[in-house]
Design a protein around this motif. Structure first.
Motif, short mmCIF file in Angstrom:
data_model
loop_
_atom_site.label_atom_id
_atom_site.label_comp_id
_atom_site.label_asym_id
_atom_site.label_seq_id
_atom_site.Cartn_x
_atom_site.Cartn_y
_atom_site.Cartn_z
N GLN A 159 -3.97 5.12 1.85
CA GLN A 159 -2.86 5.97 1.43
C GLN A 159 -3.29 6.93 0.33
O GLN A 159 -2.89 8.10 0.32
CB GLN A 159 -1.68 5.10 0.98
CG GLN A 159 -1.08 4.26 2.08
CD GLN A 159 -0.67 5.08 3.28
OE1 GLN A 159 0.16 5.99 3.18
NE2 GLN A 159 -1.23 4.75 4.43
N ARG A 215 -6.90 13.45 -3.42
CA ARG A 215 -7.59 13.06 -2.19
C ARG A 215 -8.82 13.93 -1.91
O ARG A 215 -9.78 13.45 -1.32
CB ARG A 215 -6.64 13.09 -1.00
CG ARG A 215 -5.98 14.42 -0.72
CD ARG A 215 -4.93 14.28 0.39
NE ARG A 215 -4.25 15.53 0.67
CZ ARG A 215 -3.18 15.96 0.00
NH1 ARG A 215 -2.70 15.23 -0.99
NH2 ARG A 215 -2.61 17.10 0.30
N ARG A 266 3.20 4.66 8.91
CA ARG A 266 2.34 5.50 8.09
C ARG A 266 1.08 4.76 7.66
O ARG A 266 0.07 5.38 7.30
CB ARG A 266 3.13 5.96 6.86
CG ARG A 266 2.39 6.91 5.94
CD ARG A 266 3.35 7.66 5.04
NE ARG A 266 4.21 6.76 4.25
CZ ARG A 266 5.28 7.17 3.58
NH1 ARG A 266 5.64 8.44 3.61
NH2 ARG A 266 5.99 6.30 2.88
N MET A 267 1.12 3.42 7.73
CA MET A 267 -0.04 2.61 7.34
C MET A 267 -0.78 2.05 8.56
O MET A 267 -1.56 1.11 8.42
CB MET A 267 0.42 1.50 6.40
CG MET A 267 0.93 2.05 5.07
SD MET A 267 1.31 0.76 3.84
CE MET A 267 2.88 0.15 4.46
N TRP A 327 -3.60 2.90 10.87
CA TRP A 327 -4.70 3.86 10.96
C TRP A 327 -5.42 3.83 12.30
O TRP A 327 -6.35 4.61 12.51
CB TRP A 327 -5.65 3.69 9.78
CG TRP A 327 -5.01 4.33 8.59
CD1 TRP A 327 -4.22 3.73 7.66
CD2 TRP A 327 -5.04 5.71 8.27
NE1 TRP A 327 -3.74 4.66 6.76
CE2 TRP A 327 -4.23 5.88 7.10
CE3 TRP A 327 -5.65 6.83 8.83
CZ2 TRP A 327 -4.03 7.13 6.50
CZ3 TRP A 327 -5.47 8.07 8.22
CH2 TRP A 327 -4.67 8.22 7.08
N SER A 341 -5.12 9.80 1.85
CA SER A 341 -4.37 10.70 2.73
C SER A 341 -3.17 11.35 2.05
O SER A 341 -2.73 12.42 2.46
CB SER A 341 -3.87 9.93 3.97
OG SER A 341 -3.01 8.87 3.61
N ARG A 342 -2.64 10.73 0.98
CA ARG A 342 -1.42 11.22 0.34
C ARG A 342 -1.61 11.61 -1.12
O ARG A 342 -0.76 12.32 -1.69
CB ARG A 342 -0.33 10.15 0.41
CG ARG A 342 0.06 9.76 1.80
CD ARG A 342 0.84 8.45 1.85
NE ARG A 342 2.12 8.51 1.18
CZ ARG A 342 2.91 7.45 1.00
NH1 ARG A 342 2.53 6.25 1.42
NH2 ARG A 342 4.08 7.58 0.40
N TRP A 398 -0.68 3.03 -4.04
CA TRP A 398 -1.68 4.11 -4.02
C TRP A 398 -1.50 5.07 -5.19
O TRP A 398 -2.47 5.72 -5.62
CB TRP A 398 -1.63 4.87 -2.71
CG TRP A 398 -0.33 5.59 -2.46
CD1 TRP A 398 0.78 5.10 -1.85
CD2 TRP A 398 -0.02 6.94 -2.83
NE1 TRP A 398 1.77 6.05 -1.82
CE2 TRP A 398 1.31 7.18 -2.41
CE3 TRP A 398 -0.72 7.96 -3.46
CZ2 TRP A 398 1.95 8.41 -2.61
CZ3 TRP A 398 -0.10 9.19 -3.67
CH2 TRP A 398 1.22 9.40 -3.24
N GLY A 404 0.80 -1.22 0.00
CA GLY A 404 0.00 0.00 0.00
C GLY A 404 0.83 1.26 0.00
O GLY A 404 0.35 2.34 -0.36
N ASP A 405 2.10 1.14 0.38
CA ASP A 405 2.97 2.30 0.49
C ASP A 405 3.42 2.83 -0.86
O ASP A 405 3.92 3.95 -0.96
CB ASP A 405 4.20 1.94 1.34
CG ASP A 405 4.77 3.12 2.11
OD1 ASP A 405 4.06 4.14 2.24
OD2 ASP A 405 5.91 3.02 2.59
#
Length: 414
Positions: free
Chosen positions: A265, A273, A332-333, A335, A268-269, A233, A229-230
């Protein structure tokens, strides 16, 4: 998302041994001893770390014992296991994925012989009668043609190249300007999201079922590594670009398992978004540390080995081992830790008996963000099969969430 299998009875592969030697050589003897207690421990940790990020094809390990009946009244006898004795409708892949059958209700279960007979709703491809081994799956619709809905094959283009996708424009003369993006899980394909398409068609929402980097139909050679997921996304952003260029004003992003980690991700990134109006997450990875700890336990890995493997995923020194271009940021992942930063409305669908991704972090996120998160109770669906055990309920909950939380600003609202 498939289980990460680590065989404790097999020796570590040569490629893993070479990775350990390479890492030790690059670090120097002192650093190597400080970071890796022993070659035996590090070898197993390397093996686990690599299994987490290297894409693999799930094996066909379910024994198909017998098929009888006519094409319009067929049944299949299978080995009984924790998946095949759960009611509902499922998919059965066979012949190395070339064949697929839609499987229905349980007709007979024999706990003594550990066999179960189930209805065959349809054989969508291949010859089920000649198959001896298969793979149980939540993929009931393997291809858009089995849905009977209008669709188009399209190609999205990201920094890694071309990404095949399916576009469902809806048959409505008044399609909404809120679109849906469907993001499948680890080891899966865009077919995983097709179960959501009928309810989205009923809501008049154009829909994209996308692939992303490292998918089987995208990856090249053996160098692909999941970013959990890093990194993936970025491809969701590309899908949103397509939607915005073709009439969308906002999107709802659906994510299954690792697809939910990707979705978080993107929300949020991503550069798009602000256009994401809501998230629908099924069997979601909310906290990778929790998931990987669970995977280590079910593989009977000692805690030091598991912790070292996770450390390898997040540290620059381990790149020669894992093959990752950049280390992963698992914090960062997370939540649950980042709950205060959540700013999207979310429908969390997560069964409490999920055998791959524990539901604890989903409950924790729902508890601390009641203002944004809706989480209905499921307790017997296992991993990402909530639709499969009760399609009507799943469709109703998705429709209710989208209509009440998302479509209020849609220009095509009723």
């Amino acid at each position: 998302m498939e289980v990460i299998r680590v065989s404790m009875s097999k020796s570590v592969p040569d490629s893993t041994a070479r990775a350990v030697r390479l890492a030790l050589a690059g670090l120097g003897v002192g650093a190597g001893i400080g970071l890796i207690a022993s070659i035996a421990t590090s070898g197993l940790a390397v093996y686990f770390a690599r299994r987490i990020v290297i894409p693999e094809q799930a094996p066909e390990e379910l024994e198909i014992l017998h098929v009888d009946g006519f094409d319009y009244d067929m049944r299949v006898q299978l080995a009984a296991n924790e998946d095949t004795v759960v009611s509902g409708c499922y998919g059965l892949y066979f012949d190395s994925g070339a064949g697929h059958a839609q499987i229905g209700d349980i007709l007979e279960y024999d706990p003594i012989s550990r066999t179960v007979s189930r209805e065959v709703i349809a054989v969508t491809s291949g010859d089920l009668r000649s198959a001896r081994w298969g793979r149980w799956t939540g993929v009931f619709y393997p291809h858009p043609e089995t849905l009977g809905l209008q669709y188009e094959e399209i190609t999205l283009t990201s920094d890694v190249g071309e990404l095949p996708a399916w576009f469902f424009p809806t048959s409505s003369e008044a399609p909404r300007d809120t679109w849906a993006i469907l993001v499948h899980g680890r080891g899966g394909s865009r077919s995983e999201g097709l179960k959501a398409v009928p309810v989205l068609e009923a809501l008049r929402m154009p829909t994209l079922a996308i692939s992303y980097r490292n998918d089987a139909e995208v990856r090249v050679g053996n160098a692909s590594r999941y970013g959990l997921g890093d990194t993936e996304w970025l491809d969701v952003d590309v899908a949103i670009d397509y939607a915005l260029a073709h009439g969308a004003q906002r999107v709802v992003v659906f994510g299954w398992s690792m697809g939910a980690a990707i979705t978080f991700q993107a929300a949020s990134r991503g550069r798009n978004r602000r256009h994401i109006a809501g998230l629908v997450l099924d069997g979601p990875v909310v906290d990778w540390y929790d998931v990987l700890d669970h995977q280590a336990r079910i593989n009977f890995l000692p805690t030091p080995v598991a912790r070292l493997a996770l450390d390898m995923l997040t540290r620059p020194w381990a790149r020669p081992i894992t093959g990752l271009e950049t280390p992963l940021d698992l914090n960062r992942m997370d939540w649950v830790r980042r709950a205060a930063e959540l700013d999207k409305r979310v429908l969390l669908i997560h069964s409490d008996d999920d055998e791959f991704v524990p539901s604890g972090p989903s409950h924790a996120l729902a508890a601390v963000r009641r203002d944004l998160v809706t989480m209905p109770k499921y307790d017997r669906a296992r991993h990402t099969k909530e639709w499969n055990i009760d399609p009507e309920r799943w469709n109703d909950e998705v429709a209710s969430f989208i209509e009440s939380e998302v479509l209020v600003n849609d220009s095509a609202a009723d």
